[in-house]
Design a protein around this motif. Structure first.
Motif, mmCIF file in Angstrom:
data_model
loop_
_atom_site.group_PDB
_atom_site.id
_atom_site.type_symbol
_atom_site.label_atom_id
_atom_site.label_comp_id
_atom_site.label_asym_id
_atom_site.label_seq_id
_atom_site.Cartn_x
_atom_site.Cartn_y
_atom_site.Cartn_z
ATOM 1 N N GLU A 17 1.904 9.887 -5.675
ATOM 2 C CA GLU A 17 2.490 10.784 -5.172
ATOM 3 C C GLU A 17 3.842 11.669 -5.396
ATOM 4 O OE1 GLU A 17 1.948 10.308 -0.390
ATOM 5 O OE2 GLU A 17 -0.420 10.434 -0.766
ATOM 6 N N LYS A 18 4.764 9.682 -6.030
ATOM 7 C CA LYS A 18 5.308 11.465 -6.822
ATOM 8 C C LYS A 18 6.686 10.751 -5.402
ATOM 9 C CE LYS A 18 3.817 12.093 -11.014
ATOM 10 N NZ LYS A 18 3.174 11.449 -11.637
ATOM 11 N N ARG A 19 6.214 10.126 -4.388
ATOM 12 C CA ARG A 19 7.438 10.214 -3.920
ATOM 13 C C ARG A 19 8.573 9.380 -2.988
ATOM 14 N NH1 ARG A 19 5.516 7.899 0.754
ATOM 15 N NH2 ARG A 19 3.723 7.914 0.984
ATOM 16 N N ASP A 20 9.614 9.100 -2.478
ATOM 17 C CA ASP A 20 9.850 7.298 -1.869
ATOM 18 C C ASP A 20 9.214 7.203 -1.095
ATOM 19 O OD1 ASP A 20 12.039 8.133 -3.563
ATOM 20 O OD2 ASP A 20 13.417 9.559 -2.155
ATOM 21 N N PRO A 21 8.670 6.194 -1.122
ATOM 22 C CA PRO A 21 8.230 4.812 0.140
ATOM 23 C C PRO A 21 8.724 5.277 1.090
ATOM 24 C CG PRO A 21 9.160 3.682 -1.535
ATOM 25 C CD PRO A 21 9.649 4.961 -2.204
ATOM 26 N N THR A 26 0.806 -1.159 -0.408
ATOM 27 C CA THR A 26 0.237 0.060 0.338
ATOM 28 C C THR A 26 0.889 1.327 0.390
ATOM 29 O OG1 THR A 26 -1.873 -1.345 1.154
ATOM 30 C CG2 THR A 26 -1.813 1.102 1.388
ATOM 31 N N GLU A 27 1.868 0.686 0.792
ATOM 32 C CA GLU A 27 2.323 2.211 0.950
ATOM 33 C C GLU A 27 3.788 2.334 -0.408
ATOM 34 O OE1 GLU A 27 5.400 5.384 1.811
ATOM 35 O OE2 GLU A 27 3.664 5.203 2.393
ATOM 36 N N GLY A 28 4.103 1.556 -1.132
ATOM 37 C CA GLY A 28 4.451 1.057 -2.382
ATOM 38 C C GLY A 28 4.214 1.909 -3.584
#
Length: 188
Positions: A176-180, A168-170
């Protein structure tokens, strides 16, 4: 014979442990990996090798001794006819030859082998421990199943893993175009 049997029982335990550990094992072959060394490399999840110095072989028959234990891992890592050639000839194969028959994943210059293997390992380790563990377990779990069994197993694993905290985080981080930010409190 009991001492020899204990030695090979220890090898069996080690190879089983390598399959079951929750992380990716990369063999870094700097020189000659023959017989048991070739067995160890073939039993790892991935293999890197030095371009000039690395060699791979099943040399037992040279000494009239069948490499039966190493044959297990090697025959599962390389095509059948190449495994038989390795077993019957005892020849040592270069890193490039071993890559051509799928025993080696990557070849690096000898003087950069460790540095480049470590960089590759760090690249792999960017994902969650949970994902690496599951990828490894599902891969080895399905590999010897029939195709139908493998698809059923893979379907069930994808369904259960798709709702995990890290999956889900990945997906969220990607959208959201961010690092997990992985939850590494457990590998499961």
């Amino acid at each position: 014979i009991s001492k020899i049997r204990r030695l090979f029982q220890t090898s069996f335990y080690m190879m089983q442990a390598m399959r079951q550990v929750p992380f990716c094992i990369i063999a870094e072959v700097q020189g000659i990996a023959m017989a048991g060394g070739c067995h160890l490399a073939a039993g790892c999840d991935l293999v890197t090798a030095g371009k000039e110095k690395a060699r791979f072989g099943m040399t037992g028959l040279i000494y009239s001794y069948n490499c039966s234990t190493p044959t297990v891992a090697v025959s599962r890592a390389v095509p059948q006819k190449k495994a038989m050639e390795m077993l019957m000839t005892g020849h040592l194969f270069t890193a490039e030859e071993a890559r051509d028959f799928f025993l080696v994943n990557k070849i690096f210059p000898d003087d950069k082998l460790h540095e480049m293997t470590l960089a590759w390992a760090k690249e792999i380790a960017k994902t969650s421990k949970y994902a690496i563990y599951n990828a490894k377990q599902v891969y080895y779990g399905q590999i010897e199943m029939t195709e139908q069994q493998a698809y059923h197993y893979a379907k069930e694993m994808m369904a259960s893993q798709g709702v995990s905290v890290n999956s889900t985080e990945g997906f969220t981080a990607f959208i959201e175009k961010r690092d997990p930010v992985w939850d590494e409190s457990t590998i499961f």
